[in-house]
Design a protein around this motif. Structure first.
Motif, PDB file in Angstrom:
ATOM      1  N   TRP C  16       0.843  -1.203   0.000  1.00 56.58           N
ATOM      2  CA  TRP C  16       0.000   0.000   0.000  1.00 56.58           C
ATOM      3  C   TRP C  16       0.870   1.241   0.000  1.00 56.58           C
ATOM      4  CZ3 TRP C  16      -4.007  -2.248  -1.454  1.00 56.58           C
ATOM      5  CH2 TRP C  16      -4.589  -3.337  -0.790  1.00 56.58           C
ATOM      6  N   GLY C  35      -7.038  -0.646   1.732  1.00 50.30           N
ATOM      7  CA  GLY C  35      -5.979  -1.249   2.536  1.00 50.30           C
ATOM      8  C   GLY C  35      -6.379  -1.396   3.991  1.00 50.30           C
ATOM      9  N   TRP C 114       1.536   4.301   5.756  1.00 53.50           N
ATOM     10  CA  TRP C 114       1.604   2.846   5.566  1.00 53.50           C
ATOM     11  C   TRP C 114       2.941   2.278   5.993  1.00 53.50           C
ATOM     12  CZ3 TRP C 114      -2.246  -0.143   5.588  1.00 53.50           C
ATOM     13  CH2 TRP C 114      -3.477   0.281   5.090  1.00 53.50           C
TER      14      TRP C 114
END
Lengths: 233, 116, 489
Positions: C16, C35, C114
């Motif tokens: 991601w 995600g 992320w």
């Protein structure tokens, strides 16, 4: 007086720290390590796909470390370009008009590119590898930049972000693909270990060079009307 | 005392010199160099101590390579932040700018205040 | 099954991160929503697997430790993985509405977010000392990048200060790792523990443990090394502050706790345990007092973090040299404290962000009259505050109750004072914010109204923190699950 006291206390702390650390090192050195990791490593080297033990550790046995390490580098690159101003690329201050540098760079840049290639190739059986090659590549980029060669791909655009992500994504893809092929993560199938590691090394070299160069470029430059460093504050 | 152990002790010395610099020096770039000095000390100690028997141990060498990359990433990020900070505030240390506090807070001071 | 779950936890966040790096803010937001849903499912899945079958060791690359890196998937680890999924998803969701999509630098929020999440998962599951170091650095650099995002001078000052502290802490930890590797020739935490248990304890290694704990305490902002935390958490965007306070400081504490529980019995000492506990106690009092004195709303919340982190360090004295039952009780209390603080503090920062957005100023006294316009956000703030104070039936109460029992059972009654004073002082600073918001003599009748979902998110977190006291039993039963060695892959 206060300043002297502060220095004295800090010196005392540092000496105590050095003493404690040296004592610990001395005590540890007196006893042999119960686990002989080099021996274990030598036994498993054949299965790793490369002949050089350090590269084997980096890209096979402890490849998760290396994956995260490249992640750290990409993070630094992202945070760096998020600071960048597009204008700083065009800043004429950054270009040296040094004719010696200009002459040297015609010799050095091709030489450094060859050196980077050699370091990359050497990594499989002697000291060398992706990071060293990437650093040399980045250094040649810095040199070109200082010499005023326009490098448009360093603008914070799609191309730069793609370059930052390339090495990391290929590494990641291999990690996941190896798992889908039936073994664990980052467990390369033995027949493909060597080519896979080679591919990873090549793209990593490219991305490492990109990150380092992007960080060099995105540091803002001083303007002439601003005070000299050291005078301010 | 093997030569490798000598490296370990050199690492100890580097760590403590770096620690002194890191705590005492206020100029940010020099502070960053002190950080790198400590880092080199740690890496030297790691490799030197592990191969004290004379036999080379590739694992700490690989760890140090990883550590160097991490340290370079951190250093490069810090340099970008410091340069940008100097660019904006003209300061090379982390001291709060007292003179500027007298003025009404600049619009950038509480950026969260502006409805987005 | 396990393979897919591990991939989901360790590798998809990285994927991601790469995807969101390549696209702009709006597309990155869509990728992130997808995600977050995946991460939530995967974390729940792994939690369920461990809850039903017990923990296991996972070998990365198929290489056994000490050659390779092993991951320790046990009850405590999956509890934290799940907590991360809940809190990070809430912060990500909040950020996706809160951040202005038209500011060019905000696109870099998603990849950093992320990477941060990936690093957190790596730390919760990590069983290798060096791998934990890399995970910590991943977290620190991503967090610094998030604080500095936008690059204003004040944010940069806070970010640089944070970075310097984090780097020094990591190096101290790494120095300890180097000493441990020099002694044992292995980096696996389980391997080192086994060697310590089986053979005579070598002299000098206490110094290594002290170094590692010192470095990690600096990264966790334990008193008197907390100076970097309030500026960094105060100046960052609210969703970032929430992430940092709720999760990032917990990562270094988690490693310190794991080291202490595994190695502390052999390498620690009573004096060290009491010293760390005392620093934690001072942090509770001093941090709460400073929180009470702050002018800016987010600084109040940030100093409150310093205080709440102090409680965590009571783990050290309460697990050293006591019976297994008391030690388990203390561990459970600390785990509940971590969870409830993470939920409550995230709720507090997010609702503080809403309040600041609505009144257009970050000062506490600017909140006058806001109670009429934004009662919902103010209510979430208060609910989270109730959990921090430790009133029943919140998670904070359950945590402090367990800690209280553990202190009494181990004869260390002096920690009772800390628990009581901390609760009273946190009541003081929460009520101060409330008092300011109920003053009605303001002529401002124009408040900006944040969108409804911005207000719902902190409310959910605050309710979870409140309900944790009631759900403590199932949470604790999974957390203390032992782990069966030998069930690899």
């Amino acid at each position: 007086m206060m300043r002297f006291l502060g220095v004295a206390i800090m010196v005392a702390i540092c000496l105590a720290f050095a003493g404690g650390l040296a004592l610990t090192v001395w005590q540890i050195a007196g006893t042999p390590a119960p686990v002989n990791l080099p021996h274990l490593l030598a036994e498993n080297l054949d299965a790793s796909g490369v002949d050089h033990p350090i590269t084997a550790v980096l890209l096979n046995f402890r490849s998760y470390d290396t994956l995260l390490e490249i992640g750290v580098l990409v993070i630094a690159g992202i945070a760096g370009i998020s600071m960048a101003k597009t204008t700083s690329l065009e800043d004429p201050d950054l270009r040296t008009s040094d004719s010696l540098l200009y002459a040297l760079q015609r010799w050095f840049v091709p030489l450094m590119l060859v050196l980077a290639g050699y370091l990359l190739w050497a990594g499989s059986d002697r000291p060398g590898g992706a990071f060293q090659a990437g650093a040399v590549l980045a250094a040649s980029g810095v040199m070109m930049r200082l010499g005023g060669i326009p490098m448009d791909f360093l603008r914070p655009g799609m191309l730069l972000r793609f370059g930052l992500a390339l090495g990391f994504s290929v590494f990641l893809l291999v990690a996941v693909a190896s798992a889908l092929a039936g073994s664990a993560f980052l467990a390369y199938p033995e027949a493909f270990a060597k080519p896979l590691i080679l591919i990873i090394e090549v793209v990593l070299t490219f991305s490492i060079a990109m990150v380092l160069l992007a960080l060099f470029v995105s540091a803002p430059v001083n303007r002439t009307e601003e005070p000299e460093e050291g005078e301010a504050g | 005392m093997t030569p490798s152990l000598l490296y370990a002790f050199a690492g100890v010395a580097l760590c403590s010199i770096g620690l002194f610099g890191f705590v005492r020096i206020r100029h940010l770039l020099r502070k960053l160099m002190a950080f790198n000095l400590i880092g080199s000390g740690v890496f030297l100690l790691m490799v030197g101590l592990a191969q004290r028997g004379g036999q080379p141990d590739p694992v700490p060498q690989a760890l140090v390579l990883t550590g160097i990359v991490v340290a370079i990433a951190a250093t490069a990020l810090a340099v970008v932040l410091i340069r940008r900070y100097y660019h904006l505030s003209g300061q090379t240390t982390l001291a709060e700018p007292r003179a500027k506090r007298a003025k009404p807070p600049a619009p950038t001071a509480n950026r969260e205040g502006s409805p987005e | 099954m396990t393979l897919g779950l591990m991939a989901g936890l360790l590798f998809t966040p990285l994927a991601w991160a790469v995807l969101t790096l390549l696209v702009d803010f709006r597309k990155g937001r869509v990728v992130t929503w997808l995600g977050m849903a995946v991460q939530m499912l995967v974390s729940l899945g792994l939690w369920a697997v461990v809850a039903s079958d017990g923990g296991f060791l996972y070998l990365l690359g198929g290489w056994q430790a000490p050659l390779g890196i092993e991951l320790r998937v046990d009850g405590l680890a999956v509890t934290f993985v799940l907590l991360t999924a809940v809190v990070a998803a809430a912060c990500g969701w909040h950020a996706s509405i809160y951040l202005d999509p038209d500011k060019a630098w905000h696109r870099y929020f998603w990849p950093l977010f992320w990477f941060l999440w990936a690093g957190l998962n790596a730390v919760w599951l990590g069983g290798d000392l060096f791998n934990l170091y890399v995970g910590l650095e991943l977290i620190s650099l991503a967090a610094v990048g998030l604080v500095a995002l936008g690059g204003q001078a004040d944010a940069l000052r806070a970010a640089i200060r944070y970075l310097m502290a984090a780097l020094l802490g990591s190096l101290a930890y790494l120095l300890g790792v180097a000493l441990i590797y020099g002694q044992f020739g292995t980096l696996s935490l389980a391997g080192v523990t086994a060697l310590l248990n089986s053979a005579e304890v070598p002299a000098g290694l206490s110094f290594a443990l002290v170094l590692m704990l010192l470095g990690l305490a600096l990264k966790t902002a334990l008193f008197p090394m907390h100076g970097w935390l309030p500026p960094a958490h105060g100046i960052a965007k609210s969703p970032v502050s929430a992430l940092l306070s709720a999760l990032v400081v917990k990562a270094s504490f988690y490693i310190a706790a794991r080291l202490w529980l595994d190695l502390g019995g052999h390498l620690g000492s009573y004096a060290l345990a009491q010293l760390i506990g005392a620093l934690g106690g001072i942090a509770v009092i001093w941090g709460s007092w400073l929180a009470f004195r702050q002018v800016k709303l987010k600084q109040v919340v940030a100093y409150s973090s310093v205080a709440q982190i102090g409680y965590l360090f009571l783990l050290f004295p309460l697990t050293w040299g006591v019976s297994d039952a008391i030690s388990l009780q203390a561990q459970q209390g600390i785990t509940l404290q971590v969870i409830s603080h993470a939920l409550a503090k995230a709720a507090m920062f997010l609702s503080a962000g809403n309040l600041i957005m609505s009144v257009g100023s970050n000062r506490v006294d600017a909140l006058a009259g806001v109670s009429r316009f934004l009662p919902f956000s103010l209510f979430s703030f208060g609910l989270a505050g109730v959990s921090l104070m430790g009133l029943p039936p919140t998670g904070g109460f359950a945590a402090k109750w367990l800690l209280l029992q553990a202190s009494l059972a181990s004869g260390q009654w002096w920690w009772l004072g800390v628990l009581l004073a901390g609760g009273l002082l946190s009541a003081a600073y929460v009520f101060r914010v409330y008092q300011a918001s109920f003053i009605d003599d303001t002529d401002i009748d124009h408040f900006f109204h944040p969108s409804r979902s911005l207000e719902v998110i902190p409310m959910i977190l605050a309710l979870l923190s409140l309900g944790l006291g009631l759900m403590a039993e199932p949470v604790l039963s999974v957390m203390s699950l032992p782990f069966e060695a030998g069930r690899g892959q």
